[in-house]
Design a protein around this motif. Structure first.
Motif, short mmCIF file in Angstrom:
data_model
loop_
_atom_site.label_atom_id
_atom_site.label_comp_id
_atom_site.label_asym_id
_atom_site.label_seq_id
_atom_site.Cartn_x
_atom_site.Cartn_y
_atom_site.Cartn_z
N GLU A 183 -47.05 -86.13 -25.65
CA GLU A 183 -46.61 -87.49 -25.35
C GLU A 183 -45.44 -87.50 -24.37
N CYS A 219 -56.65 -85.59 -25.16
CA CYS A 219 -55.61 -86.30 -24.40
C CYS A 219 -55.02 -85.41 -23.31
N ARG A 257 -61.45 -93.73 -22.14
CA ARG A 257 -60.72 -93.25 -20.97
C ARG A 257 -61.43 -92.06 -20.32
N GLN A 289 -58.92 -101.29 -18.88
CA GLN A 289 -58.90 -100.05 -18.09
C GLN A 289 -60.28 -99.74 -17.53
N ARG A 317 -46.76 -98.23 -28.08
CA ARG A 317 -47.53 -97.49 -27.09
C ARG A 317 -48.65 -98.36 -26.52
N GLN A 321 -49.15 -99.49 -22.56
CA GLN A 321 -50.37 -99.33 -21.78
C GLN A 321 -50.85 -100.66 -21.20
N LEU A 324 -48.89 -101.36 -18.18
CA LEU A 324 -49.32 -100.49 -17.08
C LEU A 324 -50.58 -101.02 -16.41
N PRO A 358 -48.55 -91.62 -20.66
CA PRO A 358 -49.27 -92.68 -19.95
C PRO A 358 -49.01 -92.67 -18.45
N GLU A 362 -51.65 -91.96 -15.30
CA GLU A 362 -51.79 -92.98 -14.24
C GLU A 362 -51.04 -92.60 -12.97
#
Length: 471
Positions: A183, A219, A257, A289, A317, A321, A324, A358, A362
């Motif tokens: 993270e 992840c 994702r 997304q 969190r 997102q 974002l 994140p 991105e």
């Protein structure tokens, strides 16, 4: 003893049969020995259930063990340290079951009680196990600083105890540490932690933590631009057992994702839909997304509404997102002022726990934004420098599975027109109807567009065309 040996050797069916025989014998034995024997049987059954992923049996065994340890304490004349150690062990296992259920607040309460009970000499392993599981709970709740402190203390105590071999490190504590590294965007450390975790699970199997390990690795693969690998790891996490609902939701979000990363918008939308109702903040972000990756900013903004409206009701969190996605949509549509406000909101949410992942995922669009806005980059410098010792800027993105070079041949006006219709999510037949041409002609135009833009599918072609300001 035979059943415990069978569990250790991973002969779970044999263990179950032997336990049934033992419990039958205990029912006919002396009353003063029955409770202790039944407690031992419940603990063995709980261990087997955690290894195999049988939640119902694990929950039943934990409840029975808790009742029996209370009975034993009542029968004990002196309240010995041994009984306190056993109580700590039972509370740790009960906390693990609450974690399995997704009741993170209750898991934290029970595990805190277990750690407090494990103060007697000889209870060091129970205390370490309680604190290791508590660290994982805190990591899952997004409390990275507390998770790191608990897990680090557990590992230090483990290393200092000659009775706890290094290879028997707590898988829960290792998972918490790997989660914190991931993270915080410390990908190399996260990879090393996952390797240690896999080794520890080889010695102390736990189906839930093994699935969490796959989630961690997935992840990490997303952060490195490896969408196909992330999807495979999600499938591996689900294989062979009934995944708890809360973990299944997280796996669906990561899977969505992953499909975005490989350019499969229908699969991404389907995975996001499986994560929950469209109005849930988590699902709303995943849907947004997916639409954004398909080049449909309007649908992305519409999908995002529930997440932006959730305010403090959604986990930090998720709100991060959401901001974002809103920032990316806004910058992409030319609304830089709104884009900056949304990006600042995301950065402010990330500051407390130094949540960098994140932004790493991105970085393809955030990097150029920061280069054009050095003041914003400076004000949140720590979030873009995972290695504080060297003060390095955000690393460039890993080479994706399909390279995206600049177009080497200009698009014709007809090809641009096809792209404009495609960007509005029209299918091939609809494009043909709008342009008064045949479906085969549309397919020929698309084939030429893919070649010129080095794209593998419609969504990628639309994104490339927007980046190059062709549409």
């Amino acid at each position: 003893m035979s059943a415990a040996s069978a569990v250790s050797a991973r002969r779970y069916e044999s263990a179950a049969a032997t336990l049934a025989a033992a419990e039958s014998i205990l029912e006919r034995g002396p009353a003063d020995q029955e409770a202790a024997g039944q407690l031992a049987a419940a603990m063995i059954r709980l261990s087997a259930s955690r290894r195999t992923g049988d939640f119902e049996r694990a929950a039943a065994a934990a409840s029975r063990a808790e009742a029996l340890v209370g009975r034993l304490a009542g029968e004990s004349a002196d309240g010995t340290a041994r009984h306190r150690q056993i109580r700590a062990r039972v509370l740790c296992d009960r906390g693990a079951v609450e974690l399995w259920s997704g009741h993170l607040d209750e898991a934290a309460r029970v595990l805190d009680s277990g750690a407090a009970a494990a103060t007697a000499p000889g209870a060091e392993r129970e205390r370490a196990d309680c604190r290791g599981h508590l660290a994982l709970v805190e990591a899952l709740r997004g409390r990275l600083r507390r998770a790191a402190k608990l897990a680090g203390g557990t590992m230090t105590a483990h290393a200092a105890d000659e009775h706890m071999p290094t290879q028997h490190a707590s898988p829960a504590a290792l998972a918490a540490l790997a989660w914190v590294h991931l993270e915080r965007g410390e990908l190399r450390e996260a990879r090393g932690g996952i390797k240690q975790l896999e080794a520890a699970l080889g010695i102390s199997p736990d189906r839930l933590i093994a699935a969490v390990t796959c989630l961690l690795a997935a992840c990490g693969a997303l952060a490195e631009g490896r969408g196909a690998a992330a999807a495979q790891l999600v499938a591996r996490a689900r294989s062979g057992w009934a995944v708890p609902a809360w973990l299944d939701q997280r796996l669906n979000l990561v899977e969505s994702r992953a499909w975005v990363a490989v350019g499969d918008t229908p699969a991404a939308l389907a995975a996001a839909g499986r994560a929950g109702h469209d109005a849930s903040p988590e699902t709303a972000v995943a849907l947004a997304q997916a639409w954004l990756a398909a080049g449909d900013g309007e649908s992305a903004r519409r999908a995002l509404v529930p997440a932006l409206a959730a305010h403090g009701e959604a986990p930090g969190r998720v709100r991060l997102q959401a901001w974002l996605v809103d920032a990316q949509v806004s910058y992409g549509s030319g609304d830089s002022a709104r884009g900056r406000r949304s990006l600042v909101s995301a950065l402010q949410l990330a500051e407390r726990e130094q949540l960098r992942l994140p932004f790493v995922i991105e970085r393809g669009w955030i990097g150029p934004v920061l280069r054009h806005d050095p003041e914003l980059a400076r004000s949140h410098r720590r979030l873009f420098a995972p290695d504080q010792r060297h003060d390095q800027p955000m690393a460039p993105p890993r080479t994706p599975e399909r390279a995206a070079p600049l177009t080497v041949e200009p698009l014709t006006e007809r090809e641009r027109e096809v792209l404009r219709y495609v960007s509005r999510m029209l299918n091939t037949a609809e494009v043909a109807s709008e342009m008064y041409i045949s479906i085969n002609t549309v397919k020929s135009h698309l084939k030429s567009i893919y070649r010129k833009l080095a794209a593998g599918h419609r969504g990628e072609a639309v994104r490339r065309a927007r980046q190059l300001e062709l549409i």
